[in-house]
Motif scaffolding. Sequence first.
Motif, PDB file in Angstrom:
ATOM      1  N   ALA A 113      39.581  52.816  49.942  1.00  0.00           N
ATOM      2  CA  ALA A 113      39.767  51.302  49.370  1.00  0.00           C
ATOM      3  C   ALA A 113      38.653  51.236  49.208  1.00  0.00           C
ATOM      4  CB  ALA A 113      40.618  50.390  50.474  1.00  0.00           C
ATOM      5  N   VAL A 114      37.188  52.113  49.470  1.00  0.00           N
ATOM      6  CA  VAL A 114      35.646  51.290  49.523  1.00  0.00           C
ATOM      7  C   VAL A 114      35.714  51.587  47.782  1.00  0.00           C
ATOM      8  CG1 VAL A 114      35.042  51.884  51.327  1.00  0.00           C
ATOM      9  CG2 VAL A 114      35.385  53.785  49.419  1.00  0.00           C
ATOM     10  N   MET A 115      36.736  51.899  47.421  1.00  0.00           N
ATOM     11  CA  MET A 115      36.003  52.154  45.437  1.00  0.00           C
ATOM     12  C   MET A 115      37.200  51.410  44.689  1.00  0.00           C
ATOM     13  SD  MET A 115      38.680  54.225  43.972  1.00  0.00           S
ATOM     14  CE  MET A 115      38.545  55.211  43.124  1.00  0.00           C
ATOM     15  N   PHE A 116      38.547  50.423  45.438  1.00  0.00           N
ATOM     16  CA  PHE A 116      39.228  50.291  44.848  1.00  0.00           C
ATOM     17  C   PHE A 116      38.929  48.788  43.442  1.00  0.00           C
ATOM     18  CE2 PHE A 116      42.401  47.138  44.996  1.00  0.00           C
ATOM     19  CZ  PHE A 116      43.726  47.537  44.385  1.00  0.00           C
ATOM     20  N   PRO A 117      37.543  47.974  44.687  1.00  0.00           N
ATOM     21  CA  PRO A 117      37.668  46.796  43.713  1.00  0.00           C
ATOM     22  C   PRO A 117      36.786  47.044  41.553  1.00  0.00           C
ATOM     23  CG  PRO A 117      36.908  46.439  45.963  1.00  0.00           C
ATOM     24  CD  PRO A 117      37.413  47.449  45.399  1.00  0.00           C
ATOM     25  N   LEU A 118      36.040  48.631  41.877  1.00  0.00           N
ATOM     26  CA  LEU A 118      35.387  49.137  40.998  1.00  0.00           C
ATOM     27  C   LEU A 118      37.127  49.975  39.826  1.00  0.00           C
ATOM     28  CD1 LEU A 118      32.637  50.781  42.152  1.00  0.00           C
ATOM     29  CD2 LEU A 118      32.497  48.498  41.044  1.00  0.00           C
ATOM     30  N   PHE A 119      37.513  50.024  40.398  1.00  0.00           N
ATOM     31  CA  PHE A 119      39.341  50.604  39.312  1.00  0.00           C
ATOM     32  C   PHE A 119      39.606  49.773  39.021  1.00  0.00           C
ATOM     33  CE2 PHE A 119      43.772  51.419  40.073  1.00  0.00           C
ATOM     34  CZ  PHE A 119      43.940  52.534  39.587  1.00  0.00           C
ATOM     35  N   ILE A 120      40.192  48.342  40.005  1.00  0.00           N
ATOM     36  CA  ILE A 120      40.771  47.255  39.223  1.00  0.00           C
ATOM     37  C   ILE A 120      39.623  46.864  38.328  1.00  0.00           C
ATOM     38  CG2 ILE A 120      40.950  45.272  39.733  1.00  0.00           C
ATOM     39  CD1 ILE A 120      43.099  46.540  40.992  1.00  0.00           C
ATOM     40  N   LEU A 121      37.925  47.154  38.255  1.00  0.00           N
ATOM     41  CA  LEU A 121      36.925  46.354  37.121  1.00  0.00           C
ATOM     42  C   LEU A 121      38.253  47.398  35.908  1.00  0.00           C
ATOM     43  CD1 LEU A 121      33.891  45.277  38.778  1.00  0.00           C
ATOM     44  CD2 LEU A 121      35.641  43.672  37.946  1.00  0.00           C
ATOM     45  N   VAL A 122      37.809  48.166  36.322  1.00  0.00           N
ATOM     46  CA  VAL A 122      37.809  49.057  35.472  1.00  0.00           C
ATOM     47  C   VAL A 122      39.806  49.131  34.367  1.00  0.00           C
ATOM     48  CG1 VAL A 122      38.416  52.259  34.756  1.00  0.00           C
ATOM     49  CG2 VAL A 122      36.179  51.180  35.686  1.00  0.00           C
ATOM     50  N   VAL A 123      40.526  49.500  34.738  1.00  0.00           N
ATOM     51  CA  VAL A 123      41.854  49.157  34.865  1.00  0.00           C
ATOM     52  C   VAL A 123      41.568  46.996  34.116  1.00  0.00           C
ATOM     53  CG1 VAL A 123      44.348  48.377  34.979  1.00  0.00           C
ATOM     54  CG2 VAL A 123      42.902  50.070  36.445  1.00  0.00           C
ATOM     55  N   GLY A 124      41.033  46.274  34.574  1.00  0.00           N
ATOM     56  CA  GLY A 124      40.854  45.126  33.838  1.00  0.00           C
ATOM     57  C   GLY A 124      40.184  45.709  32.369  1.00  0.00           C
ATOM     58  N   TYR A 125      39.384  46.363  32.283  1.00  0.00           N
ATOM     59  CA  TYR A 125      38.356  46.509  31.243  1.00  0.00           C
ATOM     60  C   TYR A 125      39.339  46.823  29.945  1.00  0.00           C
ATOM     61  CZ  TYR A 125      35.052  48.305  28.011  1.00  0.00           C
ATOM     62  OH  TYR A 125      34.453  47.818  26.426  1.00  0.00           O
ATOM     63  N   GLY A 126      40.171  48.035  30.647  1.00  0.00           N
ATOM     64  CA  GLY A 126      41.437  48.863  29.417  1.00  0.00           C
ATOM     65  C   GLY A 126      42.044  48.217  28.558  1.00  0.00           C
ATOM     66  N   ILE A 127      42.380  46.907  29.486  1.00  0.00           N
ATOM     67  CA  ILE A 127      43.904  45.795  29.568  1.00  0.00           C
ATOM     68  C   ILE A 127      43.034  45.319  28.159  1.00  0.00           C
ATOM     69  CG2 ILE A 127      45.236  44.550  29.279  1.00  0.00           C
ATOM     70  CD1 ILE A 127      45.852  45.763  32.238  1.00  0.00           C
ATOM     71  N   ALA A 128      42.058  44.624  28.944  1.00  0.00           N
ATOM     72  CA  ALA A 128      41.254  43.939  27.843  1.00  0.00           C
ATOM     73  C   ALA A 128      40.237  44.049  26.582  1.00  0.00           C
ATOM     74  CB  ALA A 128      40.055  43.123  28.494  1.00  0.00           C
ATOM     75  N   VAL A 129      40.258  45.666  26.314  1.00  0.00           N
ATOM     76  CA  VAL A 129      40.468  46.083  25.068  1.00  0.00           C
ATOM     77  C   VAL A 129      40.995  46.332  23.732  1.00  0.00           C
ATOM     78  CG1 VAL A 129      37.618  47.230  26.102  1.00  0.00           C
ATOM     79  CG2 VAL A 129      40.573  48.193  26.033  1.00  0.00           C
ATOM     80  N   LEU A 130      42.573  46.473  24.427  1.00  0.00           N
ATOM     81  CA  LEU A 130      43.966  46.162  23.722  1.00  0.00           C
ATOM     82  C   LEU A 130      43.363  45.091  22.904  1.00  0.00           C
ATOM     83  CD1 LEU A 130      45.890  46.961  26.037  1.00  0.00           C
ATOM     84  CD2 LEU A 130      45.306  48.885  24.490  1.00  0.00           C
ATOM     85  N   GLU A 131      43.430  45.299  21.268  1.00  0.00           N
ATOM     86  CA  GLU A 131      43.167  43.787  20.546  1.00  0.00           C
ATOM     87  C   GLU A 131      45.005  43.077  20.348  1.00  0.00           C
ATOM     88  OE1 GLU A 131      42.117  45.323  16.663  1.00  0.00           O
ATOM     89  OE2 GLU A 131      40.350  45.936  17.351  1.00  0.00           O
ATOM     90  N   ASP A 132      45.805  43.770  20.989  1.00  0.00           N
ATOM     91  CA  ASP A 132      47.457  42.930  20.192  1.00  0.00           C
ATOM     92  C   ASP A 132      46.892  42.059  21.318  1.00  0.00           C
ATOM     93  OD1 ASP A 132      50.431  42.630  20.459  1.00  0.00           O
ATOM     94  OD2 ASP A 132      49.434  43.170  18.710  1.00  0.00           O
ATOM     95  N   ARG A 133      48.104  41.319  21.412  1.00  0.00           N
ATOM     96  CA  ARG A 133      48.217  40.289  22.306  1.00  0.00           C
ATOM     97  C   ARG A 133      49.212  40.146  23.047  1.00  0.00           C
ATOM     98  NH1 ARG A 133      47.696  33.276  22.410  1.00  0.00           N
ATOM     99  NH2 ARG A 133      47.833  33.116  24.185  1.00  0.00           N
ATOM    100  N   ARG A 134      50.219  40.583  22.812  1.00  0.00           N
ATOM    101  CA  ARG A 134      51.408  41.062  22.481  1.00  0.00           C
ATOM    102  C   ARG A 134      51.723  42.473  24.070  1.00  0.00           C
ATOM    103  NH1 ARG A 134      55.126  40.755  17.616  1.00  0.00           N
ATOM    104  NH2 ARG A 134      53.665  41.534  17.143  1.00  0.00           N
ATOM    105  N   LEU A 135      50.686  43.581  23.522  1.00  0.00           N
ATOM    106  CA  LEU A 135      50.966  44.474  23.800  1.00  0.00           C
ATOM    107  C   LEU A 135      50.091  44.381  25.037  1.00  0.00           C
ATOM    108  CD1 LEU A 135      51.198  47.894  24.166  1.00  0.00           C
ATOM    109  CD2 LEU A 135      48.983  47.822  22.957  1.00  0.00           C
ATOM    110  N   ARG A 136      48.678  43.715  25.514  1.00  0.00           N
ATOM    111  CA  ARG A 136      48.097  43.074  26.489  1.00  0.00           C
ATOM    112  C   ARG A 136      48.240  43.095  27.409  1.00  0.00           C
ATOM    113  NH1 ARG A 136      43.794  41.223  22.888  1.00  0.00           N
ATOM    114  NH2 ARG A 136      44.585  39.473  24.402  1.00  0.00           N
TER     115      ARG A 136
END
Length: 217
Positions: free
Chosen positions: A29-52
């Motif tokens: 769990a000590v690395m989970f907050p950073l993992f969530i940030l990485v996942v959030g960033y990966g979703i945010a870079v998707l250009e299509d709003r519907r795909l996001r």
Amino acid sequence: EWFVAAATLLGGLTVSYLTGSGFQPRYAAVMFPLFILVVGYGIAVLEDRRLRGAVLAGVALLGLVGGVRNVVKPRTQATEVAAAIRAGARPGDVVGFCPDQLGPATARLLADRPDLRLRAWPFLDGRFGDPRFVDWTDYAERNARADPAAFARALLDAAGPEGTVWFVWSPGYRTFGRACEDALNTMWAARPDRADLVPVDQDVYEFMALARFRPAP
């Protein structure tokens, strides 16, 4: 963020392996907050709003599916054991725990029964362990020094000739060998009136059994 999260997990696993210490998945769990940030960033870079939106919904759905098991699957038999004790125990009865690791979950559920005397392994220097906590200091050494027969006799003595001993125990714990089984058999020899009220359910993470020893006639 990805590198720090991965390095944290791999570094912790490496140190645990080299030092021979235990590991549980929750330690990651000590690395989970950073993992969530990485996942959030990966979703945010998707250009299509519907795909996001679709990807975010999919990730959230997978998280809910994975969390269902934590909600519906029992993680300990302490609730079952405490209910059986509460239903039949009388004031002054003794509840023994072996290993001591079974104490905290069950003792918390018996907090409304201060008339019961809760005692945990080991019995050293004339004292029991505190069932509300696990003392990990020199754990293996203290378990090796403790005498299962002396622990069993101390439980019987604490109950007295008219009190019942409720023995919460489980096999297979590291550094215990057959100590809990030996304590169980010692009490059984002294008090043949034994009832196994709760059997071990190995489908539960923290499985445990409950044996009742009534006073000898």
